[in-house]
Design an enzyme around this catalytic site. Sequence first.
Site: not given
Length: 181
Positions: A40, A64, A129, A132, A155, A164
């Site tokens: 990230r 995160k 983003h 990633r 995930h 994603y």
Amino acid sequence: MKTVQPIRDKNKIEEMKNELLKLGYKNYLLFVVGINTGLRISDILSLRVYHIRKRTHITIKEKKTGKEKRFLINHQLKRDFEKYIFNMQDTEYVFKSRKGHNSPISRVQAYRILNKASDIVGLEEIGTHTLRKTFGYWHYQIYKDVAILQEIFNHSSPSITLRYIGINQDIKDKTIEDFYL
């Protein structure tokens, strides 16, 4: 917050690298680190020289999730890093801001850097983003292993990972593109 996409065209990735290099090696390295690690942006910006120098792996605590993450620094990325951090002190941020004594560039500044280059190369739906997601997209295209990618991204299910990285959208688009009654 707008939805961003991975960069699905390898030629566009090379164009981005070239444009970012024109804007400065730090900008190029920011992009290359992101698309080759899947970190990230908050974790990329928190990297310090000691995370990289004389190491085979980078080990960080994810901002995160608070979880520890360890990943290999591949040979090309190692060369890119070494070229950049050669004269830097161990405690310096790799992506150091020109403002302040020793602080990283902001997430907003990283976005501006990427957006400037993406405008030049003609990419839309780009943000921090994107780095990633681009890593995930190409990792999946090469290895077709959603389980390892799910683990890399932390995930909870393969379907989340595929959505994603934009694979589900690609599949839907393809079925509609080829569909005609």
